[in-house]
Design an enzyme around this catalytic site. Structure first.
Site, short mmCIF file in Angstrom:
data_model
loop_
_atom_site.label_atom_id
_atom_site.label_comp_id
_atom_site.label_asym_id
_atom_site.label_seq_id
_atom_site.Cartn_x
_atom_site.Cartn_y
_atom_site.Cartn_z
N ARG A 191 0.85 -1.20 0.00
CA ARG A 191 0.00 0.00 0.00
C ARG A 191 0.88 1.25 0.00
NH1 ARG A 191 0.16 3.78 2.88
NH2 ARG A 191 -0.12 2.69 4.86
N LEU A 240 0.93 15.30 2.06
CA LEU A 240 0.87 14.34 3.16
C LEU A 240 -0.56 14.09 3.59
CD1 LEU A 240 3.92 15.46 5.30
CD2 LEU A 240 3.70 13.38 3.94
N GLU A 258 4.04 9.63 8.28
CA GLU A 258 2.94 10.52 7.87
C GLU A 258 2.26 11.15 9.08
OE1 GLU A 258 1.76 10.57 4.47
OE2 GLU A 258 2.93 8.89 3.67
N PRO A 289 17.33 13.05 7.88
CA PRO A 289 17.85 12.26 9.00
C PRO A 289 17.56 12.91 10.35
CG PRO A 289 19.48 12.38 7.23
CD PRO A 289 18.34 13.26 6.82
#
Lengths: 396, 260
Positions: free
Chosen positions: A102, A251, A375, A146
């Site tokens: 997905r 997002l 997310e 990062p």
């Protein structure tokens, strides 16, 4: 009160009859995705997860494109132009197979394609979207770094003007599809605030090493993006959007898919637990006949139904244009949290078999560990809901 | 080339199928129905033929209101239009009566170059409607095709038997029934699902076809189900003890069932 005919039989797969409120087309779309997953993904998924390698991700992406899955909720440019509910149903079926699969579709359609579709120039759309919709070209989306996750505004990747060119330097981390991508949508600081860039991955200075040693989303390509003096023409930038609004709008699309998708992983684990406990006998009877098992099953079923109804409600609002970002936060926060709980509970019901890849539950539970924080972490979505309720922002 | 594909709406074979207690006809209420899987091969073959050349694929079905689902699936796969014959009086019709209705419908649709059918329905599994239909339409029939090609005005099929494969030719127009070996039916794509919403579906009654209600239905069928019993539980398999002759006994068993 009307009493018309006999009651319909109880359907274990749809206990309260949510299917009643889906149209025939919506059910057909769900069936089409389910069928594709059953034939092209399901037979291989445990092996892909175990080896950490999808055999042929390009061929798989082409299968998804052939069905119409990629950018399916976008209009034009070879996209299928389906509704938000259609897209949600598709995400649920994909994630019932595996969260990594997905993710592969979400990143292609909701992040990379949506970014170009929403913020790109006509030339950028014409150049990339039809091939991406067909699955011939793969996209990724570089926002997280990062050292910068929940606070993307502090990102260090920078784009500097050099004549009319842009020169990008920096690093992006945890980028799904990065290593196999033909194009990367990269967000970077500029003198005018954060801007988005469409970066062909064969541009000199761009590399995307794969991140190894994952214990979650193993059937998914996860990468680092390294931008080392990547020189792009002026036309590579998204023309208008400035600031976090650009990446956050994308997002929000992908999170919406997760609201549904998480329920797919949960459903798959619930189904496995139900079947297993009805067959497994201890102390002379199926363990589904014990009260403690039934309590688990009943609670799992309740949360599954509540999550599906929440996803459907948010989807209908998205389709009629009344879905706010907070709604998606409510959905993601609840559904991922409950889904991982369902998968963990299912894992206990299978005993030792619960940790085997012969069953899907440990794979789903491990995958959802990533879904729980990507997310937007649980904490961030909690603060979004908190701010919506109180008017007080508690982010910093 | 214009092709008519006959399809049937059947109870889902994954469910517990049964008969109505009252008139012993197939229970189509308590079990979800769908396009007979064996008919998907006929739809697929029609689509392939038309896609390779030109023409139109029309699907036709005889059945209750819900049978519209079967034609919808065929339209989602890519068929151009559909005809659904629905009439209370058809309820309980056997194969001869059904073939009469189908024949009249195909005459009304026009003169197709090719009529395609599946091997059998997955509920009745009689496999006789294609032959009856060809007879009523006066068309050559070539049945159980595992391979089909059209060259000029001739169709060539391969029919696989137990011991030999036959290659048979017939001239168009004709009727062909196909097996599940002939192709791999496509699953509708999203574009197909959306496009099907706009495709024409005509619903006809017996009156539209000029068929008298006295020729069809349970009371006028040549065959009737008198009674039915639940299938008995499966019997235990036969265990062959290997006393040196296990191999030949296994071979005998397989040969007796025509597996080898």
């Amino acid at each position: 009160m009307s009493t018309a005919g006999p009651l319909p039989p109880f359907d274990r797969n749809d206990p309260i009859g949510i299917d009643d409120v889906l149209s025939a087309e919506e059910k057909a779309i769900r069936g089409a995705v389910r069928n594709l997953c059953e034939t092209k993904v399901q037979p291989h998924i445990a092996d892909w997860f175990e080896s950490g390698v999808i055999d042929d991700p390009r061929a798989l992406m082409k299968e998804f494109g052939g069905l119409g899955l990629l950018g399916m909720h976008l209009e034009g440019y070879g996209c299928a132009g389906m509704s938000a509910v259609d897209y949600g149903l598709a995400c649920l079926e994909l994630e019932a197979c595996d969260s990594g699969i997905r993710s592969m579709v979400s990143v292609q359609g909701s992040l990379a394609m949506f970014a170009i579709w929403r913020w790109g120039t006509e030339e950028q759309k014409q150049e990339w979207l039809p091939g991406m919709a067909a699955g011939d070209r793969i996209g990724c989306f570089g926002l997280t770094e990062p050292d910068h996750g929940s606070d993307p505004g502090s990102m260090r990747t920078r784009a500097k003007k050099d004549g009319t060119d842009w020169v990008l330097n920096g690093r992006k981390m945890w980028i799904t599809n990065g290593t196999i991508a033909d194009v990367a949508v990269v967000w970077a600081q500029t003198d005018e605030g954060i801007r988005g860039f469409v970066v062909p991955t064969d541009t000199p200075g761009f590399s995307a090493p794969e991140i190894k040693h994952k214990m979650s989303l193993r059937a998914s390509v996860t990468s680092e993006l390294v931008l080392d003096d990547v020189r792009l023409p002026e036309e590579a930038a998204f023309p208008e959007v400035r600031g976090l609004k650009g990446p956050l709008s994308c997002l929000n699309e992908a999170r919406y898919g997760i609201v549904w998708g998480a329920m797919g992983a949960a459903r798959s684990s619930f189904d496995a637990a139900l079947q297993y406990t009805m067959e497994r006998e201890q102390f002379g009877k199926p363990i589904a006949g014990f009260q403690l098992t039934q309590k688990k099953l009943a609670d799992m079923s309740l949360e599954l139904i509540k999550g599906e109804l929440l996803a459907l409600h948010i989807g209908r609002r998205k389709d009629n244009g009344t879905c706010r970002p907070e709604h998606v936060s409510y959905g993601k926060l609840n559904n991922v949290r409950e889904a991982i709980e369902i998968c963990r509970t299912a894992r206990t019901m299978l005993g030792a078999n619960g940790i085997s890849l012969e069953f899907p539950v440990i794979r789903h539970a491990n995958n959802l560990e990533s879904v729980l924080t990507y997310e937007g972490t649980v904490e961030m979505h909690t603060l979004v809901v908190g701010q919506a309720l109180t008017g007080e922002a508690a982010f910093r | 080339m214009n092709i008519v594909v006959c399809v049937k709406y059947v109870p889902d074979a994954q469910s517990d199928r049964t008969f109505n207690d009252s008139d012993k006809t197939t229970d189509r209420e308590s079990v979800d129905g769908l396009l007979s899987e064996l008919d998907e091969y006929a739809v697929e073959e029609a689509l392939k033929l038309v896609e390779a050349g030109e023409g139109e694929v029309t699907v036709v079905t005889v059945g209750p209101d819900q049978a519209a689902d079967a034609v919808k699936k065929a339209l989602q796969m890519g068929a151009d239009k559909a005809v659904h014959i629905s009439d209370e009086a058809i309820h309980g019709s056997d194969a001869p009566a059904t073939s009469l209705v189908l024949a009249e419908a195909i005459k009304k649709i026009g003169s197709p170059d090719l009529v395609l059918c599946g091997l059998a329905s997955t509920d009745g599994t009689m496999s006789v409607v294609p032959a009856m239909l060809a007879e009523r339409l006066g068309l050559p029939q070539v049945t159980q095709a595992s391979e089909l090609s059209v060259e000029g005005d001739a169709v060539k099929i391969r029919r696989d038997g137990d011991v030999a494969s036959e290659t048979i030719e017939a001239s168009l127009p004709c009727l062909v029934s196909v097996t599940d070996q002939i192709n791999e039916p496509r699953y509708p794509s999203f574009k197909g699902i959306m496009a099907a919403k706009k495709k024409p579906v005509e619903t006809w009654t017996l009156a539209d076809l000029g068929v008298d209600a006295g020729q069809v239905g349970l009371d006028n069928s040549w065959t009737k189900v008198l009674e039915f019993t639940k299938r008995p539980p499966r019997e235990q398999g036969e265990i062959v003890k290997d006393e040196g002759d296990g191999g030949s006994k296994l071979a005998e068993f397989l040969a007796s069932r025509k597996f080898i």
